[in-house]
Scaffold this motif. Structure first.
Motif, PDB file in Angstrom:
ATOM      1  N   THR A 239     -86.131 -83.895  36.297  1.00 15.04           N
ATOM      2  CA  THR A 239     -86.848 -82.839  36.108  1.00 15.04           C
ATOM      3  C   THR A 239     -86.290 -81.803  37.398  1.00 15.04           C
ATOM      4  O   THR A 239     -86.706 -80.194  37.840  1.00 15.04           O
ATOM      5  CB  THR A 239     -88.167 -82.974  37.082  1.00 15.04           C
ATOM      6  N   GLU A 240     -84.686 -81.816  37.662  1.00 15.15           N
ATOM      7  CA  GLU A 240     -84.521 -81.465  38.121  1.00 15.15           C
ATOM      8  C   GLU A 240     -82.508 -81.019  37.515  1.00 15.15           C
ATOM      9  O   GLU A 240     -82.430 -81.803  36.709  1.00 15.15           O
ATOM     10  CB  GLU A 240     -84.018 -81.375  40.284  1.00 15.15           C
ATOM     11  N   LEU A 241     -81.784 -79.593  37.926  1.00 16.71           N
ATOM     12  CA  LEU A 241     -80.210 -80.239  37.633  1.00 16.71           C
ATOM     13  C   LEU A 241     -79.697 -79.161  38.526  1.00 16.71           C
ATOM     14  O   LEU A 241     -80.243 -78.280  39.335  1.00 16.71           O
ATOM     15  CB  LEU A 241     -80.477 -78.696  36.067  1.00 16.71           C
ATOM     16  N   VAL A 242     -78.239 -79.872  38.312  1.00 20.84           N
ATOM     17  CA  VAL A 242     -77.660 -78.862  39.322  1.00 20.84           C
ATOM     18  C   VAL A 242     -76.118 -78.791  37.839  1.00 20.84           C
ATOM     19  O   VAL A 242     -75.591 -79.773  38.011  1.00 20.84           O
ATOM     20  CB  VAL A 242     -76.919 -80.211  40.216  1.00 20.84           C
ATOM     21  N   LEU A 243     -75.930 -77.472  38.432  1.00 16.31           N
ATOM     22  CA  LEU A 243     -74.643 -77.320  37.136  1.00 16.31           C
ATOM     23  C   LEU A 243     -73.611 -76.687  38.296  1.00 16.31           C
ATOM     24  O   LEU A 243     -73.731 -76.111  39.330  1.00 16.31           O
ATOM     25  CB  LEU A 243     -75.504 -76.193  36.445  1.00 16.31           C
ATOM     26  N   ASP A 244     -72.672 -77.464  38.090  1.00 13.54           N
ATOM     27  CA  ASP A 244     -71.565 -77.530  38.851  1.00 13.54           C
ATOM     28  C   ASP A 244     -70.542 -76.128  37.723  1.00 13.54           C
ATOM     29  O   ASP A 244     -69.744 -77.270  37.226  1.00 13.54           O
ATOM     30  CB  ASP A 244     -70.613 -78.414  39.515  1.00 13.54           C
ATOM     31  N   LEU A 245     -70.209 -75.195  38.898  1.00 14.62           N
ATOM     32  CA  LEU A 245     -69.467 -74.271  38.192  1.00 14.62           C
ATOM     33  C   LEU A 245     -68.693 -73.646  39.064  1.00 14.62           C
ATOM     34  O   LEU A 245     -67.977 -72.615  39.237  1.00 14.62           O
ATOM     35  CB  LEU A 245     -70.057 -72.497  37.669  1.00 14.62           C
ATOM     36  N   ARG A 246     -68.283 -74.170  40.419  1.00 15.92           N
ATOM     37  CA  ARG A 246     -66.917 -73.713  41.421  1.00 15.92           C
ATOM     38  C   ARG A 246     -65.978 -73.563  41.140  1.00 15.92           C
ATOM     39  O   ARG A 246     -65.713 -73.097  41.350  1.00 15.92           O
ATOM     40  CB  ARG A 246     -67.412 -74.740  42.404  1.00 15.92           C
ATOM     41  N   TYR A 247     -65.602 -74.689  39.556  1.00 14.26           N
ATOM     42  CA  TYR A 247     -63.850 -74.513  39.735  1.00 14.26           C
ATOM     43  C   TYR A 247     -64.165 -73.722  37.759  1.00 14.26           C
ATOM     44  O   TYR A 247     -63.184 -73.659  37.129  1.00 14.26           O
ATOM     45  CB  TYR A 247     -63.435 -76.106  39.531  1.00 14.26           C
ATOM     46  N   ASN A 248     -65.029 -73.053  37.842  1.00 12.44           N
ATOM     47  CA  ASN A 248     -65.187 -72.681  36.256  1.00 12.44           C
ATOM     48  C   ASN A 248     -64.965 -71.043  36.723  1.00 12.44           C
ATOM     49  O   ASN A 248     -65.621 -70.212  36.621  1.00 12.44           O
ATOM     50  CB  ASN A 248     -66.095 -73.081  36.178  1.00 12.44           C
ATOM     51  N   GLY A 249     -63.522 -70.893  35.275  1.00 11.86           N
ATOM     52  CA  GLY A 249     -62.982 -69.353  36.001  1.00 11.86           C
ATOM     53  C   GLY A 249     -63.378 -68.618  34.747  1.00 11.86           C
ATOM     54  O   GLY A 249     -62.806 -67.220  34.811  1.00 11.86           O
ATOM     55  N   GLY A 250     -64.570 -68.987  33.730  1.00 13.01           N
ATOM     56  CA  GLY A 250     -65.087 -68.208  32.472  1.00 13.01           C
ATOM     57  C   GLY A 250     -64.909 -68.971  30.979  1.00 13.01           C
ATOM     58  O   GLY A 250     -64.099 -69.461  31.054  1.00 13.01           O
ATOM     59  N   GLY A 251     -64.645 -67.759  30.423  1.00 13.60           N
ATOM     60  CA  GLY A 251     -64.101 -68.103  29.135  1.00 13.60           C
ATOM     61  C   GLY A 251     -64.948 -67.147  28.011  1.00 13.60           C
ATOM     62  O   GLY A 251     -64.894 -65.839  28.082  1.00 13.60           O
ATOM     63  N   ASP A 252     -66.142 -67.748  27.508  1.00 15.69           N
ATOM     64  CA  ASP A 252     -66.214 -67.029  25.979  1.00 15.69           C
ATOM     65  C   ASP A 252     -67.819 -66.776  26.015  1.00 15.69           C
ATOM     66  O   ASP A 252     -68.224 -67.901  26.616  1.00 15.69           O
ATOM     67  CB  ASP A 252     -66.445 -68.048  24.710  1.00 15.69           C
ATOM     68  N   VAL A 253     -68.337 -65.650  26.103  1.00 18.60           N
ATOM     69  CA  VAL A 253     -69.537 -65.750  26.002  1.00 18.60           C
ATOM     70  C   VAL A 253     -70.649 -65.763  25.052  1.00 18.60           C
ATOM     71  O   VAL A 253     -71.813 -66.730  25.942  1.00 18.60           O
ATOM     72  CB  VAL A 253     -70.039 -63.540  26.013  1.00 18.60           C
ATOM     73  N   SER A 254     -70.074 -66.074  24.210  1.00 17.95           N
ATOM     74  CA  SER A 254     -71.690 -66.632  23.374  1.00 17.95           C
ATOM     75  C   SER A 254     -71.281 -68.141  23.989  1.00 17.95           C
ATOM     76  O   SER A 254     -73.271 -68.670  23.799  1.00 17.95           O
ATOM     77  CB  SER A 254     -70.890 -66.284  21.782  1.00 17.95           C
TER      78      SER A 254
END
Length: 450
Positions: free
Chosen positions: A236-251
């Motif tokens: 019922t809760e979500l933690v999304l870890d993007l601290r080291y995600n530099g990007g990529g594909d829009v789709s």
């Protein structure tokens, strides 16, 4: 012959020669194939057509100079992300510790000593395969001990290195410092990274934790599997870890957004691209943005994988960029987005590669210019200075750095505490994070289909 007739003949003769001369002058100059002038003339014409800031470009200038230098000369002062690559010249490819060795570091000061903190080591990378782990501390790099005067210069030098010699120690509150260990790394490849996920139970709440290292092309199917498992476990809760995600594909970023956002329709506006006068404004719905580079997984299938969440906690920082920032900015019109960590990079531009393929069987220069500025459904954007977090938290508060996904890890534990309504300030150690003049994040461009 009368004098007046001779004047008339000479006038028409001169005028005819003048017209022929003008016709010759108007023809474009032809440059020697493969020369700098041949390449730079093509670069200028492509940038004049596609570049977001084409109206501020200087004139053609000296076409004989090095193409890399020439390309950089055309860039707007505010543009930090456009670059040009020649596949035949490895030195033109953007470099980073992540790209060369599969890890990255930050620097801290503890009891008057400087440490390089390993932030992550990618799966099956030179770093990981040689035993590097998040939280280990570097005391020496290439036999040079770190100090306040040299750490920034050393970081710049190792971003382009092909070999590293490191002295590593580990630290925990229970056992203190380990004995130093020497580790040598050779430059190598790190391929596509797995997505890690788990369910964390806290009182009567089930929280899904998902860490995504990069937005690769074709990740929709992987997201589908990951979030179906979380949905099956009734998170019922979500933690999304993007601290080291530099990007990529829009789709791929769009596919994830479709899963996360509640009560959306395929026709809802998701993203707006604003180019120059030639490119204009391109508005894409969720379905259009998904199908720009993903045809194997439909909007409806992704939407049906939405777990029972109304908000998302996103862990972010100084290496969160590009497609990751789209997740933050473009989900906000549709759900509550709570960001925890530090200000993001601020890459609010996108583009597509432009390749010089004029010479058959020859790889020419490839341009990655900033073509579009990005906005969400409410026309909110302009975050070139970075996106400020909802709650500013330095993940390097303590010398003991826990693995990503560990409940004791500072950013994750902060998110879990917020879910429980416990937002009391955490106790910090006598640790000081040190600034870097430049952070060499993953250099991949934010890709959209041409």
């Amino acid at each position: 012959m009368k004098y007046s007739s001779l004047i008339r003949i000479l006038f028409f003769l001169f005028f005819g020669i003048f017209l022929i001369s003008c016709e010759v002058d108007d023809k474009p100059e032809v440059y020697e194939e493969g020369s700098n002038k041949y390449t730079n003339d093509w670069i200028y014409n492509q940038m004049k057509k596609y570049y977001k800031w084409n109206e501020t470009m200087p004139d053609k200038g000296d076409l004989a100079i090095n193409p890399k230098e020439y390309f950089n000369r055309l860039l707007n002062k505010s543009d930090l992300y456009s670059y040009a690559v020649n596949p035949n010249l490895p030195e033109t490819v953007p470099q980073s510790l992540r790209r060369n060795f599969g890890f990255d570091i930050s620097f801290t000061e503890h009891q008057n000593k400087i440490y390089g903190v390993i932030l992550y080591a990618l799966y099956d990378s030179p770093a990981k395969n040689n035993g590097l782990l998040r939280g280990q501390l570097i005391t020496k790099i290439n036999d040079e001990e770190l100090n306040l005067n040299n750490y920034d210069k050393i970081y710049k030098s190792i971003a382009t290195a092909t070999h590293l010699d490191l002295e590593i120690v580990a630290y925990s509150k229970e056992t203190g410092f380990s004995n130093p260990e020497k580790v040598s790394l050779l430059q190598g490849f790190s391929f596509s990274q797995p997505i890690s996920s788990q369910v964390i139970s806290n009182n009567n709440t089930k929280t899904g934790y998902v860490e995504i290292p990069h937005f690769d092309v074709g990740q929709a199917q992987l997201f589908l599997q990951t979030f179906q498992e979380l949905k099956n476990q009734n998170v019922t809760e979500l933690v999304l870890d993007l601290r080291y995600n530099g990007g990529g594909d829009v789709s791929s970023a769009t596919a994830l957004s479709i899963i996360l956002a509640p009560n959306i329709k395929s026709s809802d506006l998701f993203i707006q691209f604003e180019g120059n006068k030639n490119g204009g404004i391109v508005k894409q719905s969720f379905q259009q943005a998904l199908e720009s580079n993903e045809r194997n997984v439909s909007f409806e299938v992704l939407k049906n994988t939405h777990p029972d969440i109304k908000r998302v906690y996103i862990l972010c920082g100084k290496r969160t960029a590009s497609a990751s920032e789209i997740i933050i900015n473009n989900l906000r019109p549709f759900m509550d987005v709570i960001t925890i960590g530090e200000k993001t990079v601020g890459k609010d531009v996108a583009g597509f590669p432009i390749e010089d393929d004029r010479i058959p069987n020859t790889k020419g220069w490839i341009l990655y210019p900033s073509i579009y500025k990005l906005f969400n459904a409410k026309h909110e954007g302009n975050y070139s200075g970075g996106i400020n977090p909802s709650l500013n938290v330095d993940e390097l508060q303590d010398l003991e750095i826990f693995a990503l996904g560990n409940r004791s890890e500072i950013l994750l534990s902060t998110a879990i505490n917020m879910q429980s309504g416990n937002t009391g300030k955490m106790k910090t150690e006598t640790l000081r994070s040190l600034p870097l003049s430049k952070i060499y994040i993953d250099a991949d461009p934010l890709l959209v289909m041409h």
